[in-house]
Motif scaffolding. Structure first.
Motif, short mmCIF file in Angstrom:
data_model
loop_
_atom_site.label_atom_id
_atom_site.label_comp_id
_atom_site.label_asym_id
_atom_site.label_seq_id
_atom_site.Cartn_x
_atom_site.Cartn_y
_atom_site.Cartn_z
N PHE A 229 0.83 -1.21 0.00
CA PHE A 229 0.00 0.00 0.00
C PHE A 229 0.86 1.25 0.00
O PHE A 229 0.38 2.34 0.28
CB PHE A 229 -0.91 0.00 1.23
N ASN A 230 2.16 1.08 -0.30
CA ASN A 230 3.08 2.22 -0.19
C ASN A 230 2.70 3.36 -1.11
O ASN A 230 2.81 4.53 -0.73
CB ASN A 230 4.51 1.75 -0.48
N ALA A 231 2.25 3.03 -2.33
CA ALA A 231 1.92 4.10 -3.28
C ALA A 231 0.79 4.97 -2.73
O ALA A 231 0.91 6.20 -2.66
CB ALA A 231 1.52 3.49 -4.62
N GLN A 232 -0.29 4.30 -2.30
CA GLN A 232 -1.44 5.06 -1.79
C GLN A 232 -1.07 5.82 -0.53
O GLN A 232 -1.41 6.99 -0.35
CB GLN A 232 -2.61 4.12 -1.46
N LEU A 233 -0.33 5.15 0.38
CA LEU A 233 -0.02 5.76 1.66
C LEU A 233 0.93 6.95 1.50
O LEU A 233 0.76 7.98 2.16
CB LEU A 233 0.60 4.73 2.61
N THR A 234 1.91 6.81 0.59
CA THR A 234 2.84 7.92 0.36
C THR A 234 2.06 9.16 -0.08
O THR A 234 2.28 10.27 0.41
CB THR A 234 3.86 7.54 -0.72
N VAL A 258 1.10 -1.17 9.40
CA VAL A 258 2.56 -1.34 9.45
C VAL A 258 3.24 -0.42 8.44
O VAL A 258 4.21 0.27 8.76
CB VAL A 258 2.92 -2.82 9.19
N GLN A 259 2.70 -0.39 7.21
CA GLN A 259 3.38 0.38 6.16
C GLN A 259 3.24 1.88 6.39
O GLN A 259 4.16 2.65 6.08
CB GLN A 259 2.85 -0.03 4.79
N ALA A 260 2.11 2.31 6.98
CA ALA A 260 1.95 3.74 7.26
C ALA A 260 3.00 4.16 8.29
O ALA A 260 3.62 5.23 8.16
CB ALA A 260 0.55 4.02 7.78
N ARG A 261 3.22 3.34 9.30
CA ARG A 261 4.22 3.67 10.32
C ARG A 261 5.62 3.66 9.72
O ARG A 261 6.46 4.48 10.07
CB ARG A 261 4.14 2.67 11.49
#
Lengths: 399, 326
Positions: A229-234, A258-261
């Motif tokens: 989900f890195n693309a969306q979260l970034t 996890v990825q947001a953190r």
């Protein structure tokens, strides 16, 4: 002092200042059921049969199996306690729908037209309910969804009930409390758009945010089964929102937290029902601190009946119950209560008795049906701290 | 007609087949015809589920948004699927075998993603035009379109299937049917004999799409709710399994396969969660022991011959051993 710690402090203050309603403990253990309000039934046949349609195979068995286990536990307790009177047993015919609309229709037809059951619990998915419930409605058999959260379920007719709080009753309270506690002004929304559960949650989030005059900076979507989900979260984190609002199921929720953190986002993450799983906390670990979830029920619920149920369920099946099990268990007790209070195994009488149930003490809290046969009970707003959910304080969302 | 159907349901009832089950069996049979057409021409296409989705959505749009009667919705669904299948078929059908299968799976995924995001696409276009945020809800994405009346009747399905069977029977005797068989046997030879391979393949692809779309319209008016997720890869594989179970040596095969695959989950209901395992075992058994499917006269004959030979060998062995022991 990091933002996260500030959030926690504020929430702690809120939690402590909120009047905590303690359940008055009786001398004896609290017991499920309306023993006083309805006299022991005398006119029931020796065997009363209800049906249950749950997805016990296929990829939704993760919900369907706890549901059928919880119903079996409830029925065992009901029969042991002679809840339906001396010599009357409640029997359940379990049917598997495998998450397919076609099979839900076939199962409902079999139960209602072939087996002639008094009432039906289920089906598991909202989409199955939209397919199968009209059959019960046409035949005048009450059907109670114990996990249907989509909008419009009970609009199908007066024989269609549900005891599972729709997202529309949980999320507004969550957002209202979080807005008040955190002073939210701008949020970013991430949601799964290929699943009716996550997208219904998203709909309610959007309207609740509008109601609380919170601005939505940006929205992004993902699909069930995604792991990155890195693309969306970034993109969303770069908007610098006060909070991240996420509508996801448990598997994706864990990864998103996890990825947001990992991307350095330290603010609160507000989730829907899908976050309400112990697995999310254990899998996300420390990253889950500051996750806020609104849900119908949680293992941390202070209700006495809730801990009694958890113990009994763990003893019977060797695992702690989840929300689906608790709602199914409560559903079976509600159905038995309707049969007891109607003192009749006629579907129409049971329906009327069911619609009249109010102030029913249950693991979900004090339970009533409203005039649209939707459930009324207090949802629980919680915050994750140190790998466990802590109750923020339960306040009924004002309509 | 109604009395006949009622009598049939009464006969099947002990097996656990009620009228709704029979209806889905017939829808499966129609889907079986759809995949039979492409397989008979030697094309391994898995686009049927995608065209079923297109038919379902177009048909429901016609009956719910424009409030047309079901038979018009059926025509609209079939026409839309046919129109979409032409531009898809022209490039995709240049592929063969497994590559065609992969491309058509891709097509199915594209259909689902477009249906899921249809509202967002329309909304973003409207937002760009209006200058302010607009939320349009038309196909409802993953929520699905709810409250579709159950207007498909059993007799319609029977009549439609009978019509398809008649057309198939005629097709096999026709020039096009012969051309289809020729392309399946050897594409190059067929081309050398003057058959326009590209034309025949595309005509068959369109026919297959139109039949799949009709099944979509019928089933949408049975399940009362349609959502994109119901027409995914799983569905494509289900449809393929009708052809595997029934066999494609005759046009009866996929129809029988579809009927059987519709009935099996209900007939095996008493097995509860083991049903899926059993259905898998049955499919596996058919693939191993009846490579031509259930409806394959040659295959059944072969099986009998083998069985007879095995019996005879055993009898011979018994005779020899009785001679050997005086």
């Amino acid at each position: 002092m990091s933002l996260l710690r500030r959030v926690l402090v504020v929430l702690l203050i809120v939690a402590l200042s909120a009047p905590i309603a303690l359940v008055a403990q009786d001398e004896e253990e609290p017991q499920m059921g309306l023993w006083e309000a309805c006299a022991d039934p005398a006119n029931l046949p020796e065997v009363v049969t209800i049906g249950a349609i749950f997805g016990q195979s296929g990829n939704i068995s993760v919900y369907g199996i706890p549901q059928s286990q919880a119903v079996a536990l409830a029925v065992e307790q009901i029969n042991e306690a002679n809840y339906l009177g001396e010599g009357v047993t409640l029997e359940v015919i379990y049917e598997d729908s495998a998450g397919a609309n076609e099979q839900a229709i076939a199962a409902m037809t079999k139960l209602v037209e072939e087996d002639g059951v008094v009432a039906v619990l289920g089906p598991t998915l909202s989409s199955e309910a939209f397919s199968a419930d009209p059959i019960a409605q046409e035949n005048g058999v009450p059907v109670m969804g114990v996990s249907n959260t989509a909008g419009g379920i009970t609009d199908m007719g007066e024989f269609v009930f549900r005891n599972s709080l729709p997202e529309a009753s949980v999320i507004p309270g969550t957002i209202a409390q979080a807005t008040e506690a955190l002073g939210l002004e701008q949020v970013a929304v991430l949601y799964g758009n290929d699943d009716d559960f996550t997208i219904s949650g998203y709909d309610v989030f959007v309207s609740a945010l509008e109601e609380n005059e919170v601005e939505i900076l940006g929205e992004a979507t993902f699909a069930r089964g995604d792991v990155d989900f890195n693309a969306q979260l970034t993109q969303l984190v770069s908007l610098e929102p006060d909070a991240l609002v996420v509508s996801a199921l448990a598997a994706e929720a864990t990864q998103i937290i996890v990825q947001a953190r990992q991307l350095g986002y330290e603010g609160p993450i507000i989730g829907g029902n899908g976050f309400n799983s112990p697995a999310v906390l254990t899998n996300a670990g420390e990253a889950s601190d500051g996750v806020i979830v609104g849900a119908a029920w949680n293992i941390a619920s202070p209700e006495a009946l809730s801990s009694l149920f958890s113990e009994a369920y763990e003893e019977a099946y060797g695992a702690l119950p989840d929300q689906f099990a608790t709602q199914a268990y409560t559903g079976a007790w509600l159905m038995a209560t309707a049969i007891r209070c109607a003192d009749s195994a006629e579907s129409a009488d049971v329906r009327d008795a069911l619609a009249g149930i109010t102030d029913f003490a249950s693991p979900l809290g004090m339970f009533s049906f409203d005039e649209d046969r939707n459930p009324v009970h207090d949802p629980v707003v919680q915050i994750a701290q140190g790998g466990a959910f802590a109750v923020l304080g339960a306040e009924m969302a004002e309509e | 007609m109604d009395a006949l159907i009622q009598a049939l349901v009464d006969i099947l009832r002990p097996l656990g087949i009620t009228e709704p089950v029979l209806q889905f069996m017939l829808v499966n049979a129609i889907l079986g015809v759809s995949i039979y057409l492409t397989l008979y021409t030697g094309m391994f296409s898995l686009a049927n589920a995608g065209f079923m989705a297109i038919g379902a959505y177009a048909g429901v749009a016609a009956t719910q948004f424009i409030e047309l009667p079901l038979w018009l919705g059926l025509i609209v669904g079939m026409a839309v699927a046919g129109l979409i299948s032409l531009p898809i078929g022209l490039p995709v059908l240049r592929l063969k075998d497994i590559y065609l299968a992969i491309a058509t799976i891709g097509f199915g995924e594209v259909v689902i993603i477009l249906l899921l995001n249809f509202d967002e696409i329309i909304s973003s276009v409207a937002t760009a035009l209006q200058g302010e945020r607009v939320r349009i809800r038309l196909l409802e994405g993953a929520r699905g379109i709810k409250g579709i009346p159950k207007s498909t009747e059993t007799w319609m399905l029977f009549a439609f299937l009978a019509l398809l069977m008649f057309l198939l029977w005629r097709l096999h005797k026709s020039r096009l049917g012969r051309a289809m068989a020729a392309i399946r046997e050897d594409e190059r030879a067929a081309a050398n004999m003057g058959i326009n391979v590209v034309y025949v393949k595309n005509v068959v692809f369109v026919m297959s799409a139109v039949v799949a779309a009709s099944a979509g319209v019928f089933s949408a008016h049975l399940t009362r709710i349609i959502s994109p997720g119901a027409y995914g890869f799983d569905k494509a594989v289900d449809i393929l399994s009708f052809a595997v179970l029934g066999g494609t040596s005759t046009w009866v095969g996929p129809i029988v396969g579809g009927l059987a695959m519709g009935a099996l989950p209900e007939v095996l209901r008493f097995l509860n969660e083991l049903r899926g395992v059993f259905i898998g075992l049955i499919l596996l058994g058919v693939i191993l022991f009846l490579p031509g499917g259930l409806v394959n006269p040659a295959g059944v004959r072969l099986l009998f011959r083998r069985a007879r030979r095995a019996l005879r060998r055993r009898a011979d062995a018994a005779e020899r051993s009785s001679h050997a022991a005086p």
